[in-house]
Design a protein around this motif. Structure first.
Motif, mmCIF file in Angstrom:
data_model
loop_
_atom_site.group_PDB
_atom_site.id
_atom_site.type_symbol
_atom_site.label_atom_id
_atom_site.label_comp_id
_atom_site.label_asym_id
_atom_site.label_seq_id
_atom_site.Cartn_x
_atom_site.Cartn_y
_atom_site.Cartn_z
ATOM 1 N N SER A 8 -9.870 -6.727 -53.003
ATOM 2 C CA SER A 8 -9.624 -7.644 -54.116
ATOM 3 C C SER A 8 -10.677 -7.474 -55.209
ATOM 4 O O SER A 8 -10.350 -7.425 -56.403
ATOM 5 C CB SER A 8 -9.597 -9.092 -53.621
ATOM 6 N N ALA A 9 -11.946 -7.363 -54.796
ATOM 7 C CA ALA A 9 -13.026 -7.161 -55.765
ATOM 8 C C ALA A 9 -12.900 -5.791 -56.436
ATOM 9 O O ALA A 9 -13.136 -5.645 -57.637
ATOM 10 C CB ALA A 9 -14.383 -7.296 -55.084
ATOM 11 N N ARG A 10 -12.512 -4.793 -55.656
ATOM 12 C CA ARG A 10 -12.379 -3.438 -56.202
ATOM 13 C C ARG A 10 -11.255 -3.374 -57.232
ATOM 14 O O ARG A 10 -11.409 -2.773 -58.296
ATOM 15 C CB ARG A 10 -12.134 -2.442 -55.059
ATOM 16 N N ARG A 11 -10.140 -4.023 -56.944
ATOM 17 C CA ARG A 11 -9.019 -3.986 -57.887
ATOM 18 C C ARG A 11 -9.354 -4.729 -59.177
ATOM 19 O O ARG A 11 -9.004 -4.284 -60.275
ATOM 20 C CB ARG A 11 -7.749 -4.528 -57.229
ATOM 21 N N SER A 12 -10.073 -5.843 -59.059
ATOM 22 C CA SER A 12 -10.503 -6.572 -60.263
ATOM 23 C C SER A 12 -11.455 -5.721 -61.097
ATOM 24 O O SER A 12 -11.374 -5.689 -62.330
ATOM 25 C CB SER A 12 -11.177 -7.889 -59.880
ATOM 26 N N TRP A 13 -12.355 -5.056 -60.399
ATOM 27 C CA TRP A 13 -13.341 -4.189 -61.076
ATOM 28 C C TRP A 13 -12.640 -3.024 -61.771
ATOM 29 O O TRP A 13 -12.928 -2.712 -62.933
ATOM 30 C CB TRP A 13 -14.344 -3.700 -60.043
ATOM 31 N N ASN A 72 -9.811 -0.698 -67.341
ATOM 32 C CA ASN A 72 -8.539 -0.184 -67.846
ATOM 33 C C ASN A 72 -8.607 0.239 -69.306
ATOM 34 O O ASN A 72 -8.034 1.254 -69.702
ATOM 35 C CB ASN A 72 -7.445 -1.244 -67.657
ATOM 36 N N SER A 73 -9.310 -0.534 -70.121
ATOM 37 C CA SER A 73 -9.381 -0.207 -71.552
ATOM 38 C C SER A 73 -10.663 0.539 -71.929
ATOM 39 O O SER A 73 -10.934 0.739 -73.113
ATOM 40 C CB SER A 73 -9.282 -1.498 -72.381
ATOM 41 N N CYS A 123 -9.448 3.583 -52.332
ATOM 42 C CA CYS A 123 -9.967 3.388 -53.689
ATOM 43 C C CYS A 123 -9.093 4.131 -54.701
ATOM 44 O O CYS A 123 -8.769 3.601 -55.767
ATOM 45 C CB CYS A 123 -11.414 3.861 -53.776
ATOM 46 N N LEU A 124 -8.686 5.349 -54.377
ATOM 47 C CA LEU A 124 -7.828 6.111 -55.283
ATOM 48 C C LEU A 124 -6.457 5.457 -55.433
ATOM 49 O O LEU A 124 -5.884 5.440 -56.524
ATOM 50 C CB LEU A 124 -7.688 7.553 -54.786
ATOM 51 N N ARG A 125 -5.935 4.891 -54.338
ATOM 52 C CA ARG A 125 -4.661 4.173 -54.426
ATOM 53 C C ARG A 125 -4.786 2.964 -55.353
ATOM 54 O O ARG A 125 -3.922 2.708 -56.195
ATOM 55 C CB ARG A 125 -4.194 3.734 -53.033
ATOM 56 N N ASP A 126 -5.888 2.219 -55.189
ATOM 57 C CA ASP A 126 -6.113 1.060 -56.054
ATOM 58 C C ASP A 126 -6.301 1.496 -57.510
ATOM 59 O O ASP A 126 -5.824 0.833 -58.431
ATOM 60 C CB ASP A 126 -7.348 0.281 -55.587
ATOM 61 N N ALA A 127 -7.002 2.601 -57.713
ATOM 62 C CA ALA A 127 -7.229 3.093 -59.077
ATOM 63 C C ALA A 127 -5.909 3.486 -59.734
ATOM 64 O O ALA A 127 -5.676 3.201 -60.913
ATOM 65 C CB ALA A 127 -8.192 4.278 -59.056
ATOM 66 N N GLY A 172 -1.107 5.949 -62.667
ATOM 67 C CA GLY A 172 -1.109 7.178 -61.884
ATOM 68 C C GLY A 172 -1.304 8.441 -62.689
ATOM 69 O O GLY A 172 -1.700 9.478 -62.153
ATOM 70 N N ASP A 173 -1.029 8.368 -64.007
ATOM 71 C CA ASP A 173 -1.161 9.563 -64.851
ATOM 72 C C ASP A 173 -2.589 9.806 -65.337
ATOM 73 O O ASP A 173 -2.873 10.853 -65.918
ATOM 74 C CB ASP A 173 -0.242 9.448 -66.073
ATOM 75 N N ARG A 174 -3.461 8.834 -65.130
ATOM 76 C CA ARG A 174 -4.834 8.975 -65.631
ATOM 77 C C ARG A 174 -5.529 10.130 -64.926
ATOM 78 O O ARG A 174 -5.476 10.251 -63.699
ATOM 79 C CB ARG A 174 -5.614 7.674 -65.416
ATOM 80 N N ARG A 175 -6.195 10.975 -65.701
ATOM 81 C CA ARG A 175 -6.899 12.130 -65.137
ATOM 82 C C ARG A 175 -8.115 11.680 -64.337
ATOM 83 O O ARG A 175 -8.826 10.755 -64.735
ATOM 84 C CB ARG A 175 -7.328 13.090 -66.245
#
Length: 206
Positions: A144-149, A154-155, A172-176, A182-185
């Motif tokens: 939960s903390a990782r997803r908020s972080w 995002n911007s 962590c990669l799944r959350d990212a 998913g397209d972010r390099r």
């Protein structure tokens, strides 16, 4: 005016040959070597063919606050104190910040012996924009903390650099991918400068 000083010494990430001559000289001559892991610094010194002449003390996150007053007193008394972390530059997500701020507050000299850094090494080999980047330390452990972080990044227009444990990397990669798209390099680096160095480049989804 004291002749003592605080030296911050960057240590190799994996290849002893990456140690600077200034670091080798400091290991041999410092009155006190404050190391994140005393065994590791002794192993490094042995691999560099240098004998540590000074006192070796531990300096890690849990004991830094307690160690600072005595180390500051040593410097005031004329000692050269060398701070090293396990690998790379001290203070960069490693111990040393409290000691530096105490020395600055006391008007004591603080110098750096520059050298290896996992952060800048990763940026250099990543292939991502390197003209501007931010370093975020370790990713939060709890999801939960990782997803908020991650959502807070995002911007962020700059390349973001952070550390993650191999055990938590997949989640962590799944959350990212979920929070940043998913397209972010992205680039994952491990064992930098070592025999099994690996750099994986692709989209977060990949």
């Amino acid at each position: 005016m004291t002749t003592g000083r605080l030296l911050l010494g960057a240590t190799p990430l994996g290849q002893p040959a990456d140690a600077s001559k200034r670091l080798v000289d400091a290991l041999a001559s410092a009155d006190v070597v404050a190391a994140e892991d005393t065994r590791r610094v002794r192993t490094l010194a042995q691999s560099l063919g240098v004998k540590i002449a000074g006192r070796v003390v531990s300096l890690f996150d849990q004991n830094e606050s307690a160690r600072v007053p005595a180390l500051v007193d040593d410097i005031k008394a004329g000692a050269t104190v060398l701070v090293v972390s396990d690998a790379g530059m001290p203070l960069i997500n490693d111990p040393g910040y409290r000691l530096v701020t105490a020395c600055v507050a006391a008007g004591l000299p603080v110098s750096c012996l520059p050298g290896p850094s996992a952060v800048t090494t990763a940026v250099a080999v990543s292939g991502l924009p390197s003209d501007r980047f931010c370093f975020e330390g370790f990713a939060p452990r709890r999801q939960s903390a990782r997803r908020s972080w991650l959502a807070s990044l995002n911007s962020e227009p700059r390349t973001c650099v952070f550390f993650e444990s191999p055990r938590r990397l997949a989640e962590c990669l799944r959350d990212a991918a979920a929070e940043l798209g998913g397209d972010r390099r992205a680039v994952v680096c491990r064992e930098l400068t070592k025999v099994h160095e690996e750099v994986r480049r692709g989209s977060l989804a990949e």
